[in-house]
Design a protein around this motif. Sequence first.
Motif, PDB file in Angstrom:
ATOM      1  N   SER A  82     -35.562  46.500  -6.466  1.00 37.13           N
ATOM      2  CA  SER A  82     -35.674  45.895  -7.795  1.00 37.13           C
ATOM      3  C   SER A  82     -34.643  44.813  -8.056  1.00 37.13           C
ATOM      4  O   SER A  82     -34.911  43.849  -8.769  1.00 37.13           O
ATOM      5  CB  SER A  82     -35.527  46.977  -8.879  1.00 37.13           C
ATOM      6  N   PHE A  83     -33.457  44.948  -7.494  1.00 35.97           N
ATOM      7  CA  PHE A  83     -32.355  44.068  -7.884  1.00 35.97           C
ATOM      8  C   PHE A  83     -31.434  43.900  -6.682  1.00 35.97           C
ATOM      9  O   PHE A  83     -31.075  44.876  -6.030  1.00 35.97           O
ATOM     10  CB  PHE A  83     -31.580  44.712  -9.047  1.00 35.97           C
ATOM     11  N   MET A  84     -31.092  42.653  -6.364  1.00 34.52           N
ATOM     12  CA  MET A  84     -30.200  42.387  -5.235  1.00 34.52           C
ATOM     13  C   MET A  84     -28.998  41.575  -5.703  1.00 34.52           C
ATOM     14  O   MET A  84     -29.130  40.704  -6.559  1.00 34.52           O
ATOM     15  CB  MET A  84     -30.931  41.610  -4.136  1.00 34.52           C
ATOM     16  N   ILE A  85     -27.847  41.882  -5.130  1.00 35.96           N
ATOM     17  CA  ILE A  85     -26.632  41.157  -5.502  1.00 35.96           C
ATOM     18  C   ILE A  85     -25.766  40.966  -4.271  1.00 35.96           C
ATOM     19  O   ILE A  85     -25.689  41.840  -3.406  1.00 35.96           O
ATOM     20  CB  ILE A  85     -25.856  41.908  -6.605  1.00 35.96           C
ATOM     21  N   SER A  86     -25.157  39.800  -4.174  1.00 35.23           N
ATOM     22  CA  SER A  86     -24.168  39.539  -3.128  1.00 35.23           C
ATOM     23  C   SER A  86     -22.928  38.971  -3.805  1.00 35.23           C
ATOM     24  O   SER A  86     -23.024  38.256  -4.802  1.00 35.23           O
ATOM     25  CB  SER A  86     -24.710  38.556  -2.085  1.00 35.23           C
ATOM     26  N   LEU A 140     -36.976  53.677   5.895  1.00 35.77           N
ATOM     27  CA  LEU A 140     -38.120  54.057   5.069  1.00 35.77           C
ATOM     28  C   LEU A 140     -38.377  53.032   3.977  1.00 35.77           C
ATOM     29  O   LEU A 140     -39.522  52.758   3.623  1.00 35.77           O
ATOM     30  CB  LEU A 140     -37.875  55.439   4.446  1.00 35.77           C
ATOM     31  N   ARG A 141     -37.297  52.453   3.443  1.00 39.27           N
ATOM     32  CA  ARG A 141     -37.451  51.432   2.401  1.00 39.27           C
ATOM     33  C   ARG A 141     -38.159  50.198   2.964  1.00 39.27           C
ATOM     34  O   ARG A 141     -39.032  49.616   2.325  1.00 39.27           O
ATOM     35  CB  ARG A 141     -36.091  51.055   1.838  1.00 39.27           C
ATOM     36  N   VAL A 142     -37.780  49.797   4.172  1.00 40.25           N
ATOM     37  CA  VAL A 142     -38.401  48.625   4.792  1.00 40.25           C
ATOM     38  C   VAL A 142     -39.857  48.901   5.148  1.00 40.25           C
ATOM     39  O   VAL A 142     -40.739  48.046   4.964  1.00 40.25           O
ATOM     40  CB  VAL A 142     -37.614  48.204   6.049  1.00 40.25           C
ATOM     41  N   LEU A 143     -40.138  50.099   5.647  1.00 33.56           N
ATOM     42  CA  LEU A 143     -41.468  50.409   6.153  1.00 33.56           C
ATOM     43  C   LEU A 143     -42.443  50.860   5.072  1.00 33.56           C
ATOM     44  O   LEU A 143     -43.626  50.550   5.137  1.00 33.56           O
ATOM     45  CB  LEU A 143     -41.365  51.496   7.225  1.00 33.56           C
ATOM     46  N   TYR A 144     -41.928  51.582   4.064  1.00 31.19           N
ATOM     47  CA  TYR A 144     -42.868  52.217   3.155  1.00 31.19           C
ATOM     48  C   TYR A 144     -42.396  52.336   1.704  1.00 31.19           C
ATOM     49  O   TYR A 144     -43.082  51.904   0.770  1.00 31.19           O
ATOM     50  CB  TYR A 144     -43.212  53.621   3.689  1.00 31.19           C
ATOM     51  N   LEU A 145     -41.231  52.946   1.479  1.00 29.01           N
ATOM     52  CA  LEU A 145     -40.816  53.313   0.135  1.00 29.01           C
ATOM     53  C   LEU A 145     -40.543  52.095  -0.742  1.00 29.01           C
ATOM     54  O   LEU A 145     -39.993  51.098  -0.282  1.00 29.01           O
ATOM     55  CB  LEU A 145     -39.564  54.194   0.195  1.00 29.01           C
ATOM     56  N   LYS A 146     -40.911  52.195  -2.011  1.00 28.98           N
ATOM     57  CA  LYS A 146     -40.658  51.143  -2.984  1.00 28.98           C
ATOM     58  C   LYS A 146     -39.980  51.730  -4.212  1.00 28.98           C
ATOM     59  O   LYS A 146     -40.119  52.916  -4.506  1.00 28.98           O
ATOM     60  CB  LYS A 146     -41.970  50.472  -3.426  1.00 28.98           C
ATOM     61  N   ASP A 147     -39.238  50.874  -4.910  1.00 30.33           N
ATOM     62  CA  ASP A 147     -38.700  51.294  -6.195  1.00 30.33           C
ATOM     63  C   ASP A 147     -39.845  51.548  -7.174  1.00 30.33           C
ATOM     64  O   ASP A 147     -40.909  50.922  -7.084  1.00 30.33           O
ATOM     65  CB  ASP A 147     -37.784  50.212  -6.774  1.00 30.33           C
TER      66      ASP A 147
END
Length: 415
Positions: free
Chosen positions: A335-339, A203-210
């Motif tokens: 909103s925020f990505m970390i590796s 759902l996040r990939v297709l539609y939902l956003k932060d």
Amino acid sequence: MKKEEPVTPFGRVFLQEEGNHVINCAMSFKNPVSIESVKAEFKNSIFVQHPRFHSVVRNKNNGEEYWKRGDVNLDKHIFLVQDIDHGDSWTSNTPNNDEIVNAYLADLAVSSPLSIDKPLWELHVLKDQNCLVLRVNHSLGDGVSVISLVLAMCRKVDQPDQLPSIPKNNKKSSNSRINMCKMTRRLVMQIWLTIVYVMSFLLRVLYLKDAKCKIRGGNGVELWPRKLATAKFKLDDMKSVKNAVLNADMANLVKSISVSSWWGNKFGYILFPIYPHKRVGNDPLQYVKNAKEMLDKKKLSFEAPITYAITKSVMLLLGPRATFLFINRGVCNTSFMISNVVGPQEEIMFGGNPITSLRATSSSTHNGYISYFGKAEMNILVARDIIPDPQFLAKCFEDALLEMKDASTAASVKT
């Protein structure tokens, strides 16, 4: 003659024009760096020996890319950098070496992609800052692969003939009988959590956003000018906080999974919701307890391997461009990505020169985190029009850990 090595599926994604993703790894040294000694070290390294670090060619018949062995001219890959322009990036009139290096990395993130017309790596020697910046296209490997490559050229300071070592998770074996009912409940929980988390990912990939907030960008934010700041932590402080909130029952339930080593790009995703307002009160450790509760559930599920499998399936069915759009949409909706990558715990050296700091970032909006020699550093890469002072954000992270450490110490004394 050996057959040409094909580029891995995820590697093909990072060779797309829109997805020219570069990992930038900065190594700071105790002593001045000599470009001649650097070339001497690289002359016999994997950068010269392995075909993956030579050149990439595209098969005209099927459109697939392959690594092709050839001659590597180090003079075209190792560059001496001096008199770095200050511009308007400094937070003080007399910037220190860390600020100069961070500003340089931030500029590289948007202004200097690696051309596929030559081997997809290069090394910048920042002589005045005693620093090397290794730039590697993500198609060559993920963060674990790149840091392994760097460490293969280093040696321990106290044992110059020994390679650095990376701490491993010790998988504890148990001979005790496990109640079948508990196993069934655990399996049901794993299946349920996996379904919920994978559906959330799709759902996040297709539609939902932060929700809109101050740290979120807009369309094309990956091309905006950047700023970079480094948050520095002590591993002992992190361990103190960890010990204060460790739940032994869940620790026994969620066993560590040993993963075999590989070279290439193999990674999944975990969506981690943050609720800063949820049941924290005046206890800073409650943030960690909430986060740990969520992470325990995430680790119990199969979210990471299944999201990897989904992305790989998109690659096999629809090709690298569709896969890039698939990954990029998920990134843009968060909103925020970390590796993070685990580094060596002992002091190491390159070419006989002790390394004082290891940190990494990339040309995307990822935030890189590497542990090394009793400390950890997180590079925070931001769009400067959205967060004009990332050093303040880094200081907030540092202060938050210290508050948690103080709370954990007080709780320990009280106990």
